[in-house]
Design a protein around this motif. Structure first.
Motif, PDB file in Angstrom:
ATOM      1  N   PRO A  50       0.589   5.977  -5.246  1.00  0.00           N
ATOM      2  CA  PRO A  50      -0.273   5.701  -4.096  1.00  0.00           C
ATOM      3  C   PRO A  50      -0.583   4.219  -3.920  1.00  0.00           C
ATOM      4  N   ASN A  51      -0.616   3.436  -5.002  1.00  0.00           N
ATOM      5  CA  ASN A  51      -0.903   2.009  -4.880  1.00  0.00           C
ATOM      6  C   ASN A  51       0.221   1.248  -4.190  1.00  0.00           C
ATOM      7  N   GLU A  52       1.416   1.830  -4.136  1.00  0.00           N
ATOM      8  CA  GLU A  52       2.537   1.164  -3.510  1.00  0.00           C
ATOM      9  C   GLU A  52       2.655   1.495  -2.023  1.00  0.00           C
ATOM     10  N   LEU A  53       1.873   2.417  -1.546  1.00  0.00           N
ATOM     11  CA  LEU A  53       1.905   2.771  -0.136  1.00  0.00           C
ATOM     12  C   LEU A  53       1.116   1.747   0.663  1.00  0.00           C
ATOM     13  N   ARG A  54       1.628   1.403   1.835  1.00  0.00           N
ATOM     14  CA  ARG A  54       0.922   0.473   2.710  1.00  0.00           C
ATOM     15  C   ARG A  54       0.228   1.261   3.805  1.00  0.00           C
ATOM     16  N   LEU A  55      -1.070   1.049   3.909  1.00  0.00           N
ATOM     17  CA  LEU A  55      -1.835   1.643   5.001  1.00  0.00           C
ATOM     18  C   LEU A  55      -1.467   0.892   6.271  1.00  0.00           C
ATOM     19  N   LEU A  56      -0.962   1.609   7.250  1.00  0.00           N
ATOM     20  CA  LEU A  56      -0.527   0.972   8.489  1.00  0.00           C
ATOM     21  C   LEU A  56      -1.714   0.717   9.413  1.00  0.00           C
ATOM     22  N   ARG A 101      -9.418  -1.425   8.649  1.00  0.00           N
ATOM     23  CA  ARG A 101      -8.147  -0.842   8.215  1.00  0.00           C
ATOM     24  C   ARG A 101      -7.219  -1.936   7.674  1.00  0.00           C
ATOM     25  N   VAL A 102      -7.169  -3.089   8.342  1.00  0.00           N
ATOM     26  CA  VAL A 102      -6.351  -4.210   7.863  1.00  0.00           C
ATOM     27  C   VAL A 102      -6.838  -4.670   6.495  1.00  0.00           C
ATOM     28  N   ARG A 162      -4.687  -4.539   3.076  1.00  0.00           N
ATOM     29  CA  ARG A 162      -4.377  -5.752   2.309  1.00  0.00           C
ATOM     30  C   ARG A 162      -4.978  -5.694   0.915  1.00  0.00           C
ATOM     31  N   GLY A 163      -6.125  -5.056   0.775  1.00  0.00           N
ATOM     32  CA  GLY A 163      -6.712  -4.876  -0.547  1.00  0.00           C
ATOM     33  C   GLY A 163      -5.833  -4.008  -1.429  1.00  0.00           C
ATOM     34  N   HIS A 164      -5.277  -2.948  -0.849  1.00  0.00           N
ATOM     35  CA  HIS A 164      -4.366  -2.074  -1.598  1.00  0.00           C
ATOM     36  C   HIS A 164      -3.091  -2.819  -1.963  1.00  0.00           C
ATOM     37  N   LEU A 165      -2.586  -3.638  -1.032  1.00  0.00           N
ATOM     38  CA  LEU A 165      -1.375  -4.406  -1.312  1.00  0.00           C
ATOM     39  C   LEU A 165      -1.610  -5.403  -2.435  1.00  0.00           C
ATOM     40  N   LEU A 166      -2.777  -6.054  -2.427  1.00  0.00           N
ATOM     41  CA  LEU A 166      -3.095  -7.008  -3.498  1.00  0.00           C
ATOM     42  C   LEU A 166      -3.213  -6.297  -4.841  1.00  0.00           C
ATOM     43  N   ALA A 167      -3.853  -5.143  -4.848  1.00  0.00           N
ATOM     44  CA  ALA A 167      -4.016  -4.385  -6.090  1.00  0.00           C
ATOM     45  C   ALA A 167      -2.655  -3.951  -6.628  1.00  0.00           C
TER      46      ALA A 167
END
Length: 102
Positions: free
Chosen positions: A4-10, A83-84, A88-93
């Motif tokens: 799940p950490n590799e998924l990007r929230l669109l 949402r952005v 981006r927080g998920h992408l950084l993590a």
């Protein structure tokens, strides 16, 4: 398999306002670039609305209806920006997790 950490929230939602995710390792792929461009537009819109809101608050002649319309637009922009930021927080993590593995 993608975690799940590799998924990007669109930066858009699906039917029923459900979140949409992208699973890819290619930051230069079509969907990644599309998401980046939409995020840039959303951030620009929020910036413009923030300036408009500041002007409206300083203007004694701003009507209640104008303020309601502005609040509606600001609410939508805030939803987009949240949402952005979440994405981006998920992408950084995910990036931090990958870097610490090396």
């Amino acid at each position: 398999m993608t975690t799940p950490n590799e998924l990007r929230l669109l930066p858009w939602s699906g039917p029923g306002e459900k979140p949409c995710y992208l699973s890819t390792d290619d930051p230069d792929g079509y969907m990644s670039r599309l998401a980046d461009n939409i995020e840039a537009v959303q951030l620009g819109t929020a910036s413009e609305l923030l300036e408009e809101a500041s002007e409206a608050l300083d203007n004694q002649d701003t009507s209640l209806e104008e303020m309601r319309c502005l609040v509606r637009e600001l609410t939508g922009a805030l939803r987009d920006i949240f949402r952005v930021a979440t994405s981006r927080g998920h992408l950084l993590a995910a990036s931090d997790t990958r870097e610490s593995a090396y």
